[in-house]
Motif scaffolding. Structure first.
Motif, mmCIF file in Angstrom:
data_model
loop_
_atom_site.group_PDB
_atom_site.id
_atom_site.type_symbol
_atom_site.label_atom_id
_atom_site.label_comp_id
_atom_site.label_asym_id
_atom_site.label_seq_id
_atom_site.Cartn_x
_atom_site.Cartn_y
_atom_site.Cartn_z
ATOM 1 N N GLY A 33 -92.608 42.434 20.127
ATOM 2 C CA GLY A 33 -91.370 42.250 19.389
ATOM 3 C C GLY A 33 -90.784 40.889 19.696
ATOM 4 O O GLY A 33 -91.438 40.023 20.280
ATOM 5 N N TYR A 34 -89.543 40.696 19.312
ATOM 6 C CA TYR A 34 -88.881 39.421 19.543
ATOM 7 C C TYR A 34 -88.628 39.196 21.036
ATOM 8 O O TYR A 34 -88.292 40.127 21.770
ATOM 9 N N HIS A 35 -88.767 37.959 21.475
ATOM 10 C CA HIS A 35 -88.312 37.550 22.797
ATOM 11 C C HIS A 35 -86.809 37.332 22.731
ATOM 12 O O HIS A 35 -86.256 37.022 21.671
ATOM 13 N N ARG A 36 -86.123 37.498 23.864
ATOM 14 C CA ARG A 36 -84.664 37.330 23.849
ATOM 15 C C ARG A 36 -84.258 35.956 23.334
ATOM 16 O O ARG A 36 -83.262 35.817 22.619
ATOM 17 N N SER A 332 -106.185 34.174 30.732
ATOM 18 C CA SER A 332 -105.030 33.563 30.070
ATOM 19 C C SER A 332 -104.455 34.492 29.010
ATOM 20 O O SER A 332 -103.232 34.662 28.915
ATOM 21 N N ALA A 333 -105.329 35.107 28.216
ATOM 22 C CA ALA A 333 -104.867 36.025 27.180
ATOM 23 C C ALA A 333 -104.179 37.243 27.791
ATOM 24 O O ALA A 333 -103.139 37.704 27.310
ATOM 25 N N LEU A 334 -104.732 37.746 28.874
ATOM 26 C CA LEU A 334 -104.163 38.933 29.519
ATOM 27 C C LEU A 334 -102.741 38.679 29.995
ATOM 28 O O LEU A 334 -101.856 39.530 29.828
ATOM 29 N N PHE A 335 -102.497 37.514 30.563
ATOM 30 C CA PHE A 335 -101.195 37.250 31.168
ATOM 31 C C PHE A 335 -100.187 36.613 30.219
ATOM 32 O O PHE A 335 -98.989 36.607 30.522
ATOM 33 N N THR A 336 -100.643 36.082 29.095
ATOM 34 C CA THR A 336 -99.691 35.392 28.207
ATOM 35 C C THR A 336 -99.565 36.021 26.828
ATOM 36 O O THR A 336 -98.585 35.746 26.133
ATOM 37 N N VAL A 348 -98.659 42.798 34.221
ATOM 38 C CA VAL A 348 -98.668 41.333 34.139
ATOM 39 C C VAL A 348 -97.282 40.706 34.265
ATOM 40 O O VAL A 348 -97.164 39.500 34.465
ATOM 41 N N ILE A 349 -96.226 41.502 34.155
ATOM 42 C CA ILE A 349 -94.872 40.958 34.222
ATOM 43 C C ILE A 349 -94.594 40.218 35.527
ATOM 44 O O ILE A 349 -93.896 39.187 35.514
ATOM 45 N N PRO A 350 -95.114 40.667 36.704
ATOM 46 C CA PRO A 350 -94.857 39.894 37.920
ATOM 47 C C PRO A 350 -95.350 38.453 37.853
ATOM 48 O O PRO A 350 -94.814 37.578 38.537
ATOM 49 N N VAL A 351 -96.360 38.195 37.027
ATOM 50 C CA VAL A 351 -96.882 36.838 36.866
ATOM 51 C C VAL A 351 -96.210 36.131 35.696
ATOM 52 O O VAL A 351 -95.908 34.946 35.755
ATOM 53 N N GLN A 355 -93.478 38.353 29.054
ATOM 54 C CA GLN A 355 -94.069 39.499 28.361
ATOM 55 C C GLN A 355 -93.042 40.624 28.240
ATOM 56 O O GLN A 355 -92.892 41.239 27.190
ATOM 57 N N GLY A 356 -92.342 40.899 29.328
ATOM 58 C CA GLY A 356 -91.367 41.985 29.315
ATOM 59 C C GLY A 356 -90.166 41.709 28.448
ATOM 60 O O GLY A 356 -89.517 42.646 27.950
ATOM 61 N N GLU A 357 -89.849 40.432 28.249
ATOM 62 C CA GLU A 357 -88.670 40.075 27.453
ATOM 63 C C GLU A 357 -88.896 40.296 25.962
ATOM 64 O O GLU A 357 -87.973 40.091 25.160
ATOM 65 N N GLN A 358 -90.093 40.705 25.570
ATOM 66 C CA GLN A 358 -90.396 40.985 24.168
ATOM 67 C C GLN A 358 -90.464 42.481 23.882
ATOM 68 O O GLN A 358 -90.797 42.879 22.761
ATOM 69 N N ILE A 359 -90.141 43.297 24.870
ATOM 70 C CA ILE A 359 -90.336 44.745 24.756
ATOM 71 C C ILE A 359 -88.993 45.465 24.903
ATOM 72 O O ILE A 359 -88.215 45.175 25.813
ATOM 73 N N GLY A 360 -88.726 46.390 23.985
ATOM 74 C CA GLY A 360 -87.630 47.327 24.184
ATOM 75 C C GLY A 360 -86.306 47.016 23.519
ATOM 76 O O GLY A 360 -85.338 47.757 23.740
#
Length: 487
Positions: A33-36, A332-336, A348-351, A355-360
């Motif tokens: 989804g959208y990033h903040r 690179s794909a896994l983490f970005t 992957v969010i700790p790295v 990624q987490g800022e696009q969810i929820g």
């Protein structure tokens, strides 16, 4: 000075690599989804001007253009961002060409850029760093041409690119400053003894002038934002600078950019200022407590230079080289990129917290709506929603109307300027706070937490408090200047 001969450009294979990346980014662009920041840019795009509290106007303008042409969706928003990263890969290959790489070296440079975490990460979503990266690569390309040919007219291209980049992000002064310092140290200083330098500066200044005037008229808010970033994150940024330089580009590419630095220093003396600019830039970023990615683009320049010596290693160990590039691409794909299910993004969010800022965000808005409906119906006409940051406000602008929510207000960044609650809003106030803050809540009466945001991942909004207050402690016109937030 006569331009030295350079190899022919490997246009087709380089374009194939760049297009493949574009296809991958497009296919994955709507996965989460959208990033903040994107939610903020879209609202900023509705308030077009020559500046904003925390940035120049180009990225919000691009966001508006992209959604207008390609659709008001996550995928539509990100089309121009994808194209920017495609262009970046091509420019990295052109840099390799300027450093003397023939067809295979140019293709390897394009592949290295394509599999790097930084290029994929900024290409996936809309950010100021997305367009900043392309600008830095173009500046590097024109600087290399300037040093190679000693043709002062390249200062005009540098000035034009820098001017446009200054309308996107002020960080562009860093690589240019690092390059100028490096030229003074290792030369060739002759490129500085030209009226074309002044012409380039004039072009850059003219293009950047509208935003500079805007900043002046608004008491230089960007300086307040930068000061807040340095004060809050400076120590952490310095500690993590070196590890993140390695991780964000890719650990597998370290040998390539080290080889590039050595090659320039030993075999391409005319380009030493370009190599030296990277450590000079690192020193400057560390000194101000800036973020690690501020210096990453110049690593891609060293990668471009390092592909030619890397080819000799590849020829002896082809299987190892293929495995290394595949591992680089996968990691690179896994983490970005959003390749994992959203529920598994905590891996992957700790790295990469982006990624987490696009969810929820839709479920976040659901939680706010549930809290809002605890306000008695007869009081909602004078009630107000106030969020603690621009991402929350942007999410409520995007998803709130469908859930019966009024337009939110926020004292954060440019949201503070766009609107404030009218003094007639004397009713309840729903505060959206990542953490309950007595210093903030003291401006409101009888505050009680009525809800909590629960996210499926550990992002910034997980655990956000929804606090319902009886009323503002004073009229909004008096209260609003007191709660303004620059960071």
């Amino acid at each position: 000075m006569t331009r030295p001969a350079v190899p022919a450009f490997a246009a087709r294979p380089v374009a194939a690599v760049a297009v493949l990346v574009g296809v991958v980014l497009t296919a994955l662009s709507g996965r989460y989804g959208y990033h903040r920041d994107e939610l903020y840019f879209m609202v900023a795009g509705r308030h077009l001007g020559w500046g904003y509290v925390d940035q120049p106007p180009l990225t919000p303008f691009i966001a508006r253009v992209s959604t207008t042409i390609f659709g008001d969706t996550v995928m539509g928003l990100r089309v121009l961002s994808t194209l920017s990263s495609v262009a970046t890969i091509v420019v990295v290959a052109l840099l390799a060409r300027e450093f003397g790489s023939a067809r295979r070296g140019q293709v390897l440079a394009a592949v290295c850029a394509a599999v790097s975490g930084f290029v994929l990460g900024v290409g996936h979503m809309v950010s100021t760093a997305t367009y900043d990266l392309l600008a830095w690569m173009l500046i590097a390309l024109f600087a290399v041409k300037l040093l190679q040919t000693r043709d002062g007219r390249w200062w005009l291209a540098l000035g034009l690119t820098a001017g446009i980049a200054l309308e996107n992000k002020y960080l562009v002064v860093l690589p240019i400053g690092a390059l100028l310092v490096s030229l003074l140290i290792v030369g060739p200083r002759s490129v500085l003894r030209s009226w074309w330098v002044l012409a380039g500066l004039a072009v850059a200044g003219l293009i950047a002038l509208p935003n500079v005037v805007w900043q002046f008229q608004h008491d230089w808010p960007q300086l307040k934002v930068a000061g807040g970033i340095s004060a809050d994150d400076g120590t952490e940024n310095r500690i993590m600078f070196v590890p993140l330089q390695i991780l964000q580009l890719s650990p597998f590419l370290v040998a390539v950019w080290v080889a590039g630095f050595r090659r320039i220093w030993r075999s391409l003396p005319w380009a030493r200022a370009v190599a030296l600019a990277y450590p000079v830039l690192c020193v400057a970023v560390l000194a101000v407590g800036g973020k690690s990615y501020y210096a990453l683009p110049l690593l891609l320049v060293l990668v471009a230079a390092g592909c030619e010596p890397t080819l000799r290693w590849v020829e002896r160990r082809r299987r190892t080289a293929v495995v290394t590039l595949v591992l680089t691409a996968l990691s690179s794909a896994l983490f970005t990129l959003p390749v994992l299910p959203a529920s598994a993004a905590d891996l992957v969010i700790p790295v990469n917290k982006e990624q987490g800022e696009q969810i929820g965000w839709p479920s976040f808005t659901d939680a706010v709506a549930a809290a809002w409906h605890q306000v008695p119906a007869d009081q909602r006409s004078t009630a107000t929603i106030v969020t603690g940051n621009y991402g929350e406000a942007g999410a409520l602008v995007r998803y709130g109307p469908a859930r019966g929510l009024p337009m939110p207000y926020s004292p954060h960044m440019s949201f503070w300027e766009w609107a404030r609650p009218p003094d007639s809003s004397t009713g309840p106030v729903l505060l959206v706070e990542i953490e309950r803050t007595p210093i903030f809540e003291k401006y409101f009466r009888d505050c009680n937490q009525v809800g909590t945001v629960h996210s499926i991942v550990s992002n910034d909004e997980d655990g956000t408090a929804l606090v319902l207050c009886a009323a503002p402690a004073e009229p909004w016109s008096a209260l609003w200047p007191k709660i303004r937030q620059y960071y």
